[in-house]
Design an enzyme around this catalytic site. Structure first.
Site, mmCIF file in Angstrom:
data_model
loop_
_atom_site.group_PDB
_atom_site.id
_atom_site.type_symbol
_atom_site.label_atom_id
_atom_site.label_comp_id
_atom_site.label_asym_id
_atom_site.label_seq_id
_atom_site.Cartn_x
_atom_site.Cartn_y
_atom_site.Cartn_z
ATOM 1 N N ARG A 72 2.448 0.891 10.235
ATOM 2 C CA ARG A 72 2.009 1.310 8.903
ATOM 3 C C ARG A 72 3.157 1.152 7.922
ATOM 4 O O ARG A 72 4.016 2.017 7.826
ATOM 5 C CB ARG A 72 1.523 2.765 8.961
ATOM 6 C CG ARG A 72 0.704 3.207 7.762
ATOM 7 C CD ARG A 72 0.210 4.634 7.933
ATOM 8 N NE ARG A 72 -0.717 4.765 9.041
ATOM 9 C CZ ARG A 72 -2.042 4.557 8.943
ATOM 10 N NH1 ARG A 72 -2.561 4.264 7.781
ATOM 11 N NH2 ARG A 72 -2.811 4.678 9.996
ATOM 12 N N ARG B 97 0.830 -1.202 0.000
ATOM 13 C CA ARG B 97 0.000 0.000 0.000
ATOM 14 C C ARG B 97 0.864 1.252 0.000
ATOM 15 O O ARG B 97 1.841 1.334 0.728
ATOM 16 C CB ARG B 97 -0.909 0.008 1.243
ATOM 17 C CG ARG B 97 -1.854 -1.177 1.258
ATOM 18 C CD ARG B 97 -2.788 -1.141 2.439
ATOM 19 N NE ARG B 97 -3.621 -2.338 2.437
ATOM 20 C CZ ARG B 97 -4.530 -2.633 3.352
ATOM 21 N NH1 ARG B 97 -4.736 -1.793 4.359
ATOM 22 N NH2 ARG B 97 -5.242 -3.744 3.263
ATOM 23 N N SER C 37 -10.155 -6.245 10.053
ATOM 24 C CA SER C 37 -11.339 -5.539 9.610
ATOM 25 C C SER C 37 -12.187 -6.563 8.879
ATOM 26 O O SER C 37 -11.740 -7.146 7.894
ATOM 27 C CB SER C 37 -10.901 -4.417 8.676
ATOM 28 O OG SER C 37 -11.927 -3.481 8.513
ATOM 29 N N GLU D 212 -6.251 -1.217 15.383
ATOM 30 C CA GLU D 212 -6.876 -2.138 14.439
ATOM 31 C C GLU D 212 -5.908 -3.251 14.028
ATOM 32 O O GLU D 212 -4.756 -3.001 13.660
ATOM 33 C CB GLU D 212 -7.308 -1.362 13.195
ATOM 34 C CG GLU D 212 -7.902 -2.249 12.121
ATOM 35 C CD GLU D 212 -8.123 -1.505 10.808
ATOM 36 O OE1 GLU D 212 -8.222 -0.268 10.840
ATOM 37 O OE2 GLU D 212 -8.189 -2.180 9.766
ATOM 38 N N ARG E 90 1.197 -6.641 12.591
ATOM 39 C CA ARG E 90 0.592 -6.028 13.771
ATOM 40 C C ARG E 90 0.418 -7.053 14.895
ATOM 41 O O ARG E 90 0.485 -6.704 16.074
ATOM 42 C CB ARG E 90 -0.747 -5.370 13.414
ATOM 43 C CG ARG E 90 -0.548 -4.116 12.578
ATOM 44 C CD ARG E 90 -1.821 -3.303 12.413
ATOM 45 N NE ARG E 90 -1.554 -2.083 11.648
ATOM 46 C CZ ARG E 90 -2.461 -1.156 11.382
ATOM 47 N NH1 ARG E 90 -3.704 -1.297 11.812
ATOM 48 N NH2 ARG E 90 -2.137 -0.084 10.688
#
Length: 424
Positions: free
Chosen positions: A275, A260, A350, A347, A389
């Site tokens: 991130r 990403r 999801s 998070e 994560r």
RNA sequence: GGAGGAGUGGCCGAGUGGCUUAAGGCGGCGGUCUUGAAAACCGUUGUACGAAAGUACCGUGGGUUCAAAUCCUACCUCCUCCGCCA
């Protein structure tokens, strides 16, 4: 993509429900183009019918001199059809350009709200550990243990990349295998290992394109994109297919790296693994019958939660509000893991129900029974979990005062029995 | 990278300009026969838009023609051989 007929018949309701997402979407241009297109379509089809009829007569006539007038007339009709077809194509493209950028309608149960502040926490699991010392952030733990090297990753590539070393690299690999084994053996998902690059059609099918191209890495040469999530290749497995009801639900799990650009989040989460431009993820994807999708989302969410429960990591589940759900989603639950280094829930998964939004874009259909009319399936997916994560959550939650990190029991078989990661 | 071949319905496969409304077969579904089944025979069998008439779809996009699965063109995919290569 929404059903064009539904929009046509419920324009105001569609506008109102989309407004709860916080972005106003005006559909009057849609209505005007749609009406224009349908009128033109009627006209051009009438002309084509005549052309077909007359051409058949010409074909049957041996003496072509008798039909010279008809041939000349059809030449004109043909030119007219061509011109109208061009016009029709422009209208259809304009219409589709609008349709492709309209987000999904929120689920009736999705809480209405403007931003993430209006998300609704629905449960917590586990109790955050009390520390007798000051809990460190994972980047400090990882560098001190010499299992994470952000500096050299910066040299190799740039910011937002990580180099895992020794027990760190093994822990990442252990997590991937642990998650895949859990989902395939206990939850009965079928494992997939898809391509990590996909074409434009696949990206459009799941909704990343045309709207979010700036978030994607595009390769030079062929028109391929690095996948931002396994959702893209795995959901597109059944693009342009008609499935049988007896095959449903189809449940797939896949490990892939995800790429990403993180455009628009400059300066946010610049330290550590939170991130990254490239991260690993185990994904869960389901293709289900429409009336079961709510229940299937609950079970998919439970499957993702199970990973954290087995790793004994505290978390909470949040019901995302209309202002915070993604473009393609109708309903989304986020799982947020406790990070003692920053004393926040972050998070880690999801889980979304897309209903028929992706299925319509990607033409994924099924028949309820032999001979029945094809209907769109509902698609769902969720992270099960984001691996990087999860690793950082383990470092922070299992850190000891001496700087070492206890390996969660469930992972030890995947770590050659290792109980504790210690420094050099 | 070089040379050659091929893409047609759920599947196999015919079709090189006009009754193609895509032959024939397999598979599926319905029926006849049968105590039941098999076999045999008969019928049926795609998708989208549309109330219907109809229109579109033979890998994809352009083009030629009154008319294209069929001719031209570009691209994509697959296969075979050679070369290189993890």
């Amino acid at each position: 993509m929404l059903d064009i007929k539904f929009i046509r018949d419920n324009l105001e309701q569609v506008e109102q429900r989309l407004a709860t997402r916080g972005t106003e979407i005006r559909l009057d241009e849609f209505r005007q183009l749609d009406t224009q297109r349908r009128e033109l379509l009627g006209e051009v089809e009438g002309l084509k019918a005549e052309k077909n009829r007359v051409s058949a007569v010409i074909g049957q006539t041996k003496d072509k001199s008798q039909v010279q007038g008809e041939i000349a007339r059809m030449k004109e009709v043909s030119a007219q059809i061509k011109q109208m077809d061009d016009q029709l194509r422009d209208l259809t493209e304009a219409l589709s350009a609008i349709l492709m950028t309209v987000p999904n309608l929120p689920h009736e149960a999705t809480p209405v709200g403007a931003s993430e502040d209006d998300n609704v926490e629905i449960r917590r699991w586990g109790t955050p550990r009390e520390f007798s010392f000051e809990a460190k952030a994972h980047w400090d733990i990882g560098e001190q243990l010499d299992i994470l090297d952000f500096e050299r990753a910066g040299k190799l590539t740039g910011a937002r990349f990580a180099l895992y070393k020794g027990a760190g690299a093994r822990l990442e690999r252990a997590l991937i295998n642990f998650m895949l084994d859990l989902h395939t053996e206990q939850h009965k998902y079928v494992e997939m290992l898809p391509p990590f690059m996909v074409n434009r059609d696949s990206m459009t099918g799941t909704g990343q394109l045309p709207k979010f191209e700036e978030d994607l890495f595009h390769v030079e040469g062929p028109d391929y994109f690095l996948i931002p999530t396994a959702e893209v290749p795995v959901t597109n497995i059944h693009r342009d297919e008609i499935l049988g009801a007896e095959q449903l639900p189809l449940c797939y799990t896949a490990y892939t790296p995800c790429f990403r650009k993180e455009a628009g989040s400059h300066g946010r989460d610049t330290r550590g693994l939170i991130r990254q431009h490239q991260f690993n993820k185990v994904e869960l994807v389901k293709f289900v019958e429409p009336e079961t999708s709510d229940a299937e989302l609950d079970s998919l969410l439970a499957n993702a939660e199970k990973v954290l429960q087995l790793l004994e990591l505290p978390y909470r589940v949040v019901d995302l509000c209309t202002g915070d759900i993604g473009f393609s989603a109708a309903r989304t639950f986020d799982i947020e893991v406790w990070l003692p280094g920053q004393s926040v829930y972050r998070e880690i998964s999801s889980c979304s129900n897309f209903r028929d939004f992706q299925a319509r874009r990607a033409a994924i259909r099924y028949r309820r029974e032999e001979g029945a009319k094809p209907e769109f399936v509902h698609t769902l997916n969720g992270s099960g979990l984001a691996v990087g994560r999860t690793l950082l959550a383990i470092l922070e939650n299992y850190q000891q005062e001496d700087g070492s990190v206890i390996v969660p029991e469930a992972l030890r078989p995947y770590m050659g029995g290792l109980e504790r990661i210690t420094g050099k």
